[in-house]
Every structure is written in C-alpha cells, then in structure tokens.
Design an enzyme around this catalytic site. Structure first.
Site, short mmCIF file in Angstrom:
data_model
loop_
_atom_site.label_atom_id
_atom_site.label_comp_id
_atom_site.label_asym_id
_atom_site.label_seq_id
_atom_site.Cartn_x
_atom_site.Cartn_y
_atom_site.Cartn_z
N LEU A 434 0.84 -1.19 0.00
CA LEU A 434 0.00 0.00 0.00
C LEU A 434 0.88 1.23 0.00
CD1 LEU A 434 -2.66 -1.10 2.66
CD2 LEU A 434 -2.89 -1.12 0.17
N THR A 726 9.41 0.87 1.84
CA THR A 726 9.80 2.24 1.51
C THR A 726 8.78 3.25 2.03
OG1 THR A 726 8.76 2.02 -0.67
CG2 THR A 726 11.11 1.56 -0.53
N CYS A 727 7.53 2.79 2.26
CA CYS A 727 6.53 3.70 2.81
C CYS A 727 6.96 4.26 4.15
CB CYS A 727 5.19 2.97 2.98
SG CYS A 727 4.64 2.05 1.54
N TYR A 728 7.64 3.41 4.95
CA TYR A 728 8.04 3.81 6.30
C TYR A 728 9.55 3.92 6.45
CZ TYR A 728 3.22 2.58 7.37
OH TYR A 728 1.84 2.50 7.39
#
Length: 759
Positions: A434, A726-728
């Site tokens: 996501l 990579t989102c976090y």
C-alpha cells in the site's frame, strides 16, 4: 536641473506620458546642456569616437604622466576646468537622462563609450579604492587635477590619492578595445592562490567595508556619483568580458582587485537594502545590484572569491530564517517574479542578495516557504488525508513515463496533493504493498530516471566531464516533445515540493533559464568547450577574418536532416569580417545558450512553477539548485545515518546483528551505500540537511527467523533475504549471525532491482 524637474513632475513613474513627449523633452535636454556654462560640452559631442573625447583622453593622459604634464598642457583651452569628478557627474547625469527620455535604447550609447574607453574604469576604481579602502593607500601629492571642488572632496575621502597605473594606447575601434586595457597580467590556472582566498569564517570581517555601513545616506554625493558610474559602466563591460580576459590576462583588473570590487558591491547592496534608499538613490542601487549579480554569477561558475566574502556583510545582522521567509513572501506576493529591481528597491535582502545567507539556511528557508504554502492550502480546504482529494494512479513498470504523462500532466498545481501509486509488474501482475508515501517517491525517482536518460531523446549530456543534462535540440521534432518537457517540469516540482531527492543534475545554462537569468558568452565553456575555444579563436584572430569563410548561420542535424538557422535576418548572405566578428561571436553564443533551448526551458519552467514559486527558486544559484534537487554527494554519512536510526521489533543499538550491520555498511563502496539507501527509502541520496530531516526516520526492524536445532549446531546462518518498506523507510533485517552472510544477503537484495514482490 532637468532631472530634478523630471522628478518633481513625476515623469519617471508616468512612462506612457513620458514616451509620448520624447520630442519636446529632447529639446529640453539640449537647452539645459547648452545653458550649463560649467561643462562647455555639447550634446552631440557625446557621440564622437572614443579617441575624440578630449575630456576623457586628456584626463587619462594627465593621470598617466602625472603632474609634469600639467605645464605642457596649460595651453589647452579647457584644461583645469574638468577633472575626473566633473566627468563622472556629467556622465552619471547622462546615464539617467538617456534612461528616462530614450526608453527603447536607454543609456546604451553612453555605456558603450565609457566601458570601452581604455583606462577610464581603472581611474574610476582608483578613486573609489582610495576612498573606500583608505587604510590601504597613501595620500598622493598630485595637485594637477585638484580644484576647489576637490578640496571639499578631500574631507569626504574623494580624490585623496591617485592610482599609479599606466594605460596602453587608445583604440580606434570598439571591437579591439578589450585587448588594450591596462592592468597587470598574472596568468595562472589557480585563481584562489592568494592569501585572500584562504580567509576562514572567523576572519570574514576582512571583507566587511566599514565605510559603506550606512549607505546610501551615509556617503557623500561625490562618492555616490562615482559609485553609480563605475557600477553602470563595469556591469556593461562584464557582458562581453570573456574568461581569458578576466582570469588569465586579468584585464581591466587583477583578480585581487576583482575581489575588492566584489566586496565593495556586496557591502554596498546589502547595507543599501537594509536602509531606506529613497527614489534619488535608485539609479545607484539598480546599477550596483546589476553589477553584483554579474560578479556573483561569474564566481559561482568559476570561483575567484572566497565563500566568506559573500557572507560577510550579513554575518552579524541577518534575520532569523522564519522572519526572512515571511518578509520575502510579503514582498513577493504583489510583485511579478521578474521585477527584481522593483522588489530590490523595497529593501528585500532575501530577494536580491540571498547569497548572504549560508546555503544550509537558504535550504531551511525554502522548506519554510513550502510549509507555509501547505498551511495556507490546508486552511483553504485543498489538503486532506487519504481520501477523495488524493490522486490515484496505476503505473506499469515498463511504461512509467507514458502512464505518468497520461494521468498526471493535465493536473497542473493539483499535483501538490498527495499521489497514491499502484504498480503493475512487467509480468502484468499488481505488486503488493500500500502506498503511504514510499511508492509515490519510488515513482518520481523512476520516472525521472527513465525520461532524463539520453536514449529517451528529450535530454542529452554536455561534452564536459560532469556530463550534465541539457535539452536535446532534436526533441522539438518528437511527438508531444514540448508537452513532455512541461510534464517533467511538474515532476521535478513535485519532488522539490515533497523534499524527494533525484539522481541527476542539469547543465548550469539550463538552470539559469529556470532561475530567470540570461546566459552570456563566458558560460558557453560549461556547455560546449570546443565551440567556446573556436569562438575565442575568432574573437582574437589577428588576421583577416574573411579568410575563415564564416557567415551568420549555424547548421543543426536531426534524424538525418540538416537544418540551417540564421543568427540574424539575412545571416546567410552576411560574411563575418573584422568589423562584425564581435557581433558574430556573441550571436553564436546567444543562439547556443539561449535561443536554442528556450522552447524547452520555457515549457519546463511552466510545469515547474505550477508547484514551486519562482521567487523560491531564486534563493539559489545554478550549482545550488542541482544540490537542492539531487543532494550533491554520491555517498552517505554512515555516522549521521547511525545516529538518526530507530530500532524496532526487538533490536537495539547493542544487538549483535545491528553491530554486524553497521560494520558491513561501513565496508561498502559509496555506490553500494547509495543502493542500500534507495532500497529502503526509494531515493539514493541523503537528505540535504542530514538524516535527522528524513521523515519517517530510517528504521531497522527485527525479523526473527526460526532455525532447526541441527542447523544451529552445524553453524548454518539464516537464509531469508532482507526486505524493505519504503513507505516507512524501514529495513526488515533477519537475525544474521555472521557478517559474511549479512553482507551477501544484503547486497543480493539491494542489487535485485525488484519491487515489493521480492519479500
């Protein structure tokens, strides 16, 4: 008297009425000049060739030969009535008169005459240097040029001493005048090899000029006049002064003198903007700002001043970042971005002299502008969390540029909103994961990597060693070529707006266009060194240039076809001669530096400024813009990264695997460290102000792996690969027990070039 009358009736502000009365006003000029018996110079004499300007040449002769020439020249009708200060006043007034009553051409005829008069700028600077830097000189005993006026000037520091520099023979033609300047030539490749170039931050007071602390009100009218004339004439000369003359031949000034001139201009402009300059000082401030910008841009391209010189005036008095940012925004709110001189007169230090702030502070200021913009958008209801206002796009891995262009190019400034990206793998399968920010970062970096690659056809690389990006002239013939440049401008704007670093850098010539600046001849060396050398050969050619068989055209090739472009109307029928070779050199440079890339830079600029205000961009020079965009360094600071790393899932700084991890990372090559950073954060460059500004923080999460009893006894290590979110900005690191295993698994993972499906 005429100028005072113009100011009184307000004609300077009423330009439309002014242009409608040029005819009658010209008669007024003529009457005023003929009625002024103290000058005895007619209006038409101003346009005679330099060698016939007796008041200039005689003054230079006296300055060159000293007092002994006075007796020999006593028979001259006008000798003794005019001295350097008188001449300066006359031409200072003429510059202003021409600007007011000749709006189309302006003061160009006067500037041409003064700039190309051999030795005149040297004499002007000699008087200024003696007055501004009195501690560095001695009082000359030259009374030949002193009149009752100069005895008053002595009190103000004007005409206290005479510069003992000789000038060469005068030139009969402007085309050859540049090669006849006086000045000591100190050729050499290192232009910062003097003691002045080694000034550290603590000794930056060397470049603070106390005599200009309270300008313009705190200086005499005489000094103001000399400053105005010098700044106007020298900025005009700098337009055509090439690098060979400036750095190697060092004409008309040595590099030591150039540094003092830069310090004088920097202090004058900074202090002038901090005080109420008033309308009467506008000509001085405008010419000083113009000259300062040209000196600063030349230093940015080819350094000759120590960095602390530019910071020196504001070292103790520059305002806090937040205050400076808000002041800048207030002044820019009602001004068009290209009205730099108008904003300058209002006293905006940030707008006019941003270089007095250290680069790191300007980066903070830039981020402050964006934060203020996001707050204003939120108050206006334009910002929302994940929901209806966010932009949803689906992108195929093999068609990133095309899919991005199709879905995003028409959004304009709406790109400031959050973008949620869903990737489709090259196998046609939706990728897991996501998008909470990481995928959109990956999308921006990947789309730029593809579109800016030379094989895509939009950009090519300069022939210099740094291989910077420049628009490909053949791109105008590509389908949607110009629209694609506009889209890429928006991509870069989005990256800057979100603080995402990209892995490329543009040619300084191209960046100059984005910053609203014109490029001149000397900048051609950064774009096409071979063409620059050829043009310098033509410029300095001693024989008959007709022998070179040149005309005013340039030939381009694209897709197997040759295109002939005229540099001026009828250029194909105009041969290059000794009389017009300077015109040819500058026309060719203008085409390569400005005209050829204008359609592309203009389209790119339109897209970029949909998200980034032009006034924000002008905080930086071309090199700094590239650093703002790409981070500058092709490596990461391991100590800074370690200091700002979080540990979750059971890891701590003392964990065995964590100690092995940092040991391995320190042993990586710079390229491998950048690959690791890209694997975790989707960007290979470190934040410009350090990892403490990375949001979310770089995190290492523990992945516990169960091993069989026999595997543990046999000394086997964990087989699972590291993965990333990579989102976090999170690295999911298994509990490896040996550094060799950790290194091998980590290198395999970061080199795989795969998406989320890897884990």
């Amino acid at each position: 008297n005429l100028l005072a009358w113009v100011d009184n009736v307000g004609w300077v502000k009423e330009k439309k009425d002014l242009q409608g009365n040029v005819g009658t006003s010209a008669a007024g000029i003529d009457a005023v000049l003929h009625d002024n018996e103290s000058l005895n110079i007619t209006y038409m004499e101003l346009f005679r060739p330099v060698c016939q300007q007796w008041h200039l040449m005689k003054l230079l002769e006296i300055a060159k030969t000293g007092a002994t020439s006075c007796a020999a020249a006593n028979d001259k009708k006008y000798l003794g009535k005019l001295e350097l200060l008188d001449i300066a006043y006359f031409y200072s007034y003429m510059l202003r008169i021409f600007s007011v009553f000749n709006p189309m051409v302006g003061s160009l005829p006067v500037l041409n005459l003064l700039s190309f008069t051999p030795g005149y700028l040297l004499n002007l600077w000699g008087e200024l240097e003696n007055s501004i830097f009195p501690e560095n000189g001695h009082i000359a005993e030259d009374n030949c040029l002193r009149t009752s006026k100069s005895s008053v000037n002595k009190k103000d520091g004007i005409l206290d001493k005479r510069q003992k520099q000789t000038s060469k023979d005068g030139a009969n033609k402007l085309v050859n005048a540049l090669h006849k300047f006086t000045g000591k030539s100190q050729a050499g490749p290192n232009y910062m090899d003097t003691a002045d170039g080694q000034v550290d931050e603590e000794s930056s007071d060397v470049w603070t000029i106390e005599s200009l602390r309270y300008v313009p009100q705190g200086i005499s009218k005489d000094l103001s006049c000399l400053l105005h004339l010098f700044c106007a004439a020298y900025s005009h000369l700098l337009l055509v002064l090439d690098d060979i003359e400036f750095y190697e031949k060092q004409v008309p000034f040595t590099l030591e003198q150039q540094r003092r001139i830069a310090a004088m201009l920097n202090t004058l402009v900074y202090n002038g903007l901090n005080h109420d300059t008033g309308h009467q000082n506008r000509p001085l401030m405008d010419s000083a700002i113009r000259c300062l910008h040209m000196m600063y841009e030349r230093d940015c391209r080819h350094q000759f001043c120590p960095p602390v010189l530019w910071l020196s005036p504001a070292k103790r008095s520059r305002p806090p970042i937040a205050v400076a940012a808000r002041t800048h925004e207030v002044l820019s709110a009602n001004m068009r971005s290209d009205e730099s001189l108008t904003v300058s007169s209002l006293g905006s230090v940030v707008t006019t002299t941003p270089h007095v702030f250290p680069f790191e502070e300007r980066v903070e200021m830039f981020r402050e502008f964006i934060s203020m913009d996001k707050v204003s958008r939120k108050m206006a209801g334009d910002v929302a969390g994940p929901g209806s206002r966010s932009i949803e796009i689906v992108v195929r891995r093999g068609h990133i540029v095309e899919d991005g262009f199709r879905q995003l190019n028409s959004l304009g400034s709406r790109l400031k909103s959050s973008i949620h990206v869903s990737f489709v793998s090259e196998c046609g399968l939706p990728e897991a994961g996501l998008d909470y920010g990481g995928l959109s970062k990956e999308f921006l970096t990947d789309i730029s990597k593809s579109a800016f690659a030379p094989e895509y056809g939009l950009f090519s690389q300069t022939s210099t060693s740094d291989r910077l990006l420049i628009p490909n002239a053949a791109a105008r013939y590509l389908e949607n070529g110009i629209q694609m440049f506009e889209f890429l401008g928006r991509v870069v704007g989005k990256a800057l707006y979100e603080g995402i670093l990209l892995d490329y850098a543009f040619s300084h010539v191209f960046v100059q266009k984005l910053l609203g600046r014109y490029s001149f001849l000397d900048e051609l060396s950064t774009l096409d060194p071979e063409l620059y050398r050829n043009l310098m050969y033509v410029k300095h050619y001693d024989g008959d240039v007709k022998e070179l068989c040149l005309d005013f055209t340039v030939t381009e090739e694209s897709f197997g076809k040759r295109h002939v472009i005229e540099l001026k109307p009828g250029g194909g029928d105009t041969s290059v001669t000794n009389e017009n070779k300077m015109q040819y050199v500058h026309a060719m440079a203008d085409y390569k530096l400005n005209r050829q890339i204008f359609p592309f830079s203009n389209a790119f600029y339109r897209g970029l400024t949909d998200l980034i205000s032009p006034s924000w961009l002008k905080l930086f020079n071309a090199s700094e813009f590239n650093q703002l965009l790409s981070g500058g360094r092709h490596d990461i600071d391991v100590d800074d990264l370690r200091k700002n790393t979080r540990y979750t899932g059971g890891y701590s700084e003392g964990s065995r695997t964590i100690k092995l991890f940092w040991e391995v990372v320190e042993g990586f090559e710079p390229k491998e460290r950048c690959m690791l950073l890209k694997f975790v954060t989707s960007c290979s460059r470190a934040p410009l102000l350090g990892f403490k500004h990375l949001q979310p923080s770089f995190t290492i999460h523990k992945v516990a792996c169960d091993s069989s009893l026999w595997a543990v006894i046999g000394g086997q290590d964990v087989e699972r690969l590291p993965s990333a979110s990579t989102c976090y900005n999170t690295l999911k690191l298994p509990t490896y027990k040996r550094s060799s295993t950790l290194k091998a698994k980590l290198l395999y993972a970061i080199s795989s070039n795969a998406g989320f499906e890897l884990s």
